[in-house]
Design a protein around this motif. Sequence first.
Motif, short mmCIF file in Angstrom:
data_model
loop_
_atom_site.label_atom_id
_atom_site.label_comp_id
_atom_site.label_asym_id
_atom_site.label_seq_id
_atom_site.Cartn_x
_atom_site.Cartn_y
_atom_site.Cartn_z
N LYS A 359 0.89 -1.29 0.05
CA LYS A 359 0.01 0.09 -0.15
C LYS A 359 1.03 1.30 0.22
O LYS A 359 0.78 2.09 -0.68
N SER A 360 1.90 1.28 0.81
CA SER A 360 2.77 2.30 0.96
C SER A 360 3.71 2.63 -0.30
O SER A 360 3.65 3.71 -0.66
N THR A 361 3.98 1.42 -0.84
CA THR A 361 4.74 1.77 -1.92
C THR A 361 3.79 2.30 -3.33
O THR A 361 4.45 3.17 -3.91
N PRO A 371 6.37 7.50 2.20
CA PRO A 371 6.12 6.88 3.33
C PRO A 371 7.06 5.64 3.59
O PRO A 371 7.71 5.18 2.49
N GLU A 372 7.21 5.34 4.88
CA GLU A 372 7.88 4.16 5.31
C GLU A 372 7.63 2.90 4.45
O GLU A 372 6.31 2.37 4.30
N VAL A 373 8.61 2.21 3.47
CA VAL A 373 8.40 1.05 2.67
C VAL A 373 9.30 -0.03 3.51
O VAL A 373 10.46 0.20 3.43
N THR A 379 4.67 -1.70 8.73
CA THR A 379 5.66 -0.83 8.54
C THR A 379 4.80 0.77 8.73
O THR A 379 5.41 1.44 9.46
N THR A 380 3.60 0.67 8.28
CA THR A 380 2.85 1.93 8.38
C THR A 380 2.11 2.01 9.81
O THR A 380 1.37 0.92 9.93
N LEU A 381 2.34 2.71 10.64
CA LEU A 381 1.60 2.88 11.90
C LEU A 381 0.63 3.88 12.08
O LEU A 381 -0.06 3.76 12.84
N ALA A 399 -5.11 8.47 1.22
CA ALA A 399 -4.42 8.08 2.27
C ALA A 399 -4.07 6.72 2.20
O ALA A 399 -4.66 5.77 1.80
N ASP A 400 -2.84 6.23 2.76
CA ASP A 400 -2.41 4.85 2.93
C ASP A 400 -2.48 4.58 4.35
O ASP A 400 -2.00 5.39 5.13
N LEU A 401 -3.26 3.58 4.73
CA LEU A 401 -3.55 3.26 6.07
C LEU A 401 -2.89 1.91 6.40
O LEU A 401 -2.56 1.33 5.52
MG MG Z 1 2.55 0.73 4.59
#
Ligand code: MG
Length: 672
Positions: A359-361, A371-373, A379-381, A399-401
């Motif tokens: 998702k973040s990617t 975002p952190e990948v 990974t995503t907090l 929004a990346d959740l």
């Molecule tokens: Mg993520």
Amino acid sequence: MATTLSLCFSPKSFARRNTNNSRTRNTNKNSLPNPNPNRTSKLKKQSGRYTPPPEPVVLPGGDAITYTRLPPKEEDFSAPFSSSQLKLSEATPPSLQHELQEDDDDDDADFPGNYKVVEVFEGIADSKFEIDDNEEEEDDDDGDEDEIFGDGKNVNFNEGDEVLNYENGEMVEDSQEEVKEKGVPAVMRCFDRAKIFVKAGDGGNGVVAFRREKYVPFGGPSGGDGGRGGNIYVEVDGSVNSLLPFRNSVHFRAGRGSHGQGKMQSGAKGEDVVVKVAPGTLIREADKDEVLLEMVYPGQRALLLPGGRGGRGNASFKSGTNKVPKIAENGEQGPEMWLELELKLVADVGIVGAPNAGKSTLLSVVSAAKPEVANYPFTTLLPNLGVVSFDYNSTMVVADLPGLLEGAHRGFGLGHEFLRHTERCSALVHVVDGSSLQPDLEFDAVRLELNLFNPDIAEKPYIVAYNKMDLPEAYENWESFKEKLQSRGITPFCMSAVKAEGTREVIGAAYELLRKSKEDKEEYGYEDGRNMVDLNHVADAVQKQRNASINDFDIFHDSNANIWTVVGSGLQRFVQMTNWRYVDSDKRFQHVLEACGVYKALMKRGVKEGDTVVVGEMEMIWHDSSDKSGASRMKKVSTDSIKWPNWMKQFQSKWDEIEGKDHETLPQNGAE
Ligand SMILES: [Mg+2]
Ligand SMILES: Nc1nc2c(ncn2[C@@H]2O[C@H](COP(=O)(O)OP(=O)(O)OP(=O)(O)O)[C@@H](O)[C@H]2O)c(=O)[nH]1
């Protein structure tokens, strides 16, 4: 049969009301000097009981209102997890803390005010901050409350104040509800809810004064009116993007109007207070579901609570029949309420999916967000926001959740903390990890979680993006996945987020869904927030209640105790504004009760001699007069039969003690 109400306060009932009803006490405070000069110091002592909260982690650059990410604390991760939950210590490589710290610095450059790379609002939980509501309520009832503004001592955490229960090192799971909060280390909890207290200013009191001037005999009444109390406004401030400021400021009180003065001088208006909230803040009355206000666009302003009207001075009561009125009103009390604020991301599209799906990617390749990948779950907090721009005019916020696990709706994993943010999205992109063992089951599990959390979210239009097509196992499974979904009427997209292949199609399709939903909304005239709703409707409702006719009242009878309670907001307001210090107030009170039909209605219902009648905060004894002359009822009321409430006498003696006797004596009824 002629009838009067004798103003006989029973000391007992007054004592009861005084403790339970702040309105009663405020009235007294307005009309009488403070009998307890030590109260201020007592208050200070009380507030000194609280351990001052430790300094929150503040980003460089002064007062931080937004946290990018708080450095995890040792103790936050030391809490044991139930077996079905992922252990963060296992999932997080040792270097994470360091990386997160580095990220903080990078992200700061992007603050505030754009969505380029924004991760939002996080609170530190600490049981030291716990203060129960009752304690705050007590403070609120305090006589000195008008001088206190955002004292910074009373901190109320909704999300972060949970105290976890452990027995022998194991977390005790009492109920489903508790599981929900326990799964998340405190440092990761999202500070997107806050509870605040707002109070509009009380109106200033009117005064009784007479003009005394050389060569002007009988100068007449000249008491000015009190000033109006300050209003409470709520405003959307685009530079604020969390509810973090409400950690320190819980109470918002508008200023009270100044009292009127002699020489017809009206009191000054009380100072207004503007509560600034982040875009996307929902406001509810505490413990109620109904949303009062939805503050979305920067610059929106709503009048929430209007200040109380100033009381009239005796100059306003002058009439042809009473040229020397010895009467003035108290200022009207400003309304007050506890509010619950909830911040929802204002994102157009939400990216959902299982942990590690990519998702973040996806967000990182379609927007400028970084975002952190990493190749581990969670990974995503916190949610990340990114702006996707197609051309100058067409942009959308994505929004990346955090990833969703099975059981997320019950609180497993992290995603449930943020699912409510998707309630506001117009469309969803559901990323499926093609390299997982059974992508279709993963897809179904996430859909089920969304449905269980909130069926409205599951009903939003969505795109399915089958990810990691560059990996052989994903490539192999793609056909069967596609067929399965197509048989259910869903057309999935495939992509390789890491190679940025197929991502444009996915995001383009999401934009189409968004555009369509915007068109639908425009059809209903819902899109432009500024014109959307009248934001002053709460204040209008308060005003409407204030303007309620004094003739509208209900009478309730408690036949066991022989108590008649007259309930009507117009009447209650009238009683609250009656200033019993002044000689003519009582007469006017009796007169108004008769004129608005209270006497008549009571007699019709069968009120008897000696029954108790309660109107607003006044408690009286019903008295049948035996005088049957044809004069009007009010005239029949002998002034001798009216007694000042007992508390007047009590306070008068205290006042005498404090002031050393030689002040103006309170006027006694019947002394005219
Ligand atoms: Mg993520
Ligand atoms: N081979 C391959 N790896 C990918 C692709 N997309 C993402 N990844 C990898 O998958 C891992 C997880 O990616 P993230 O973007 O962090 O996944 P996420 O869904 O945000 O994960 P959480 O935030 O933990 O829920 C990373 O190692 C990525 O490099 C892809 O298209 N192909």
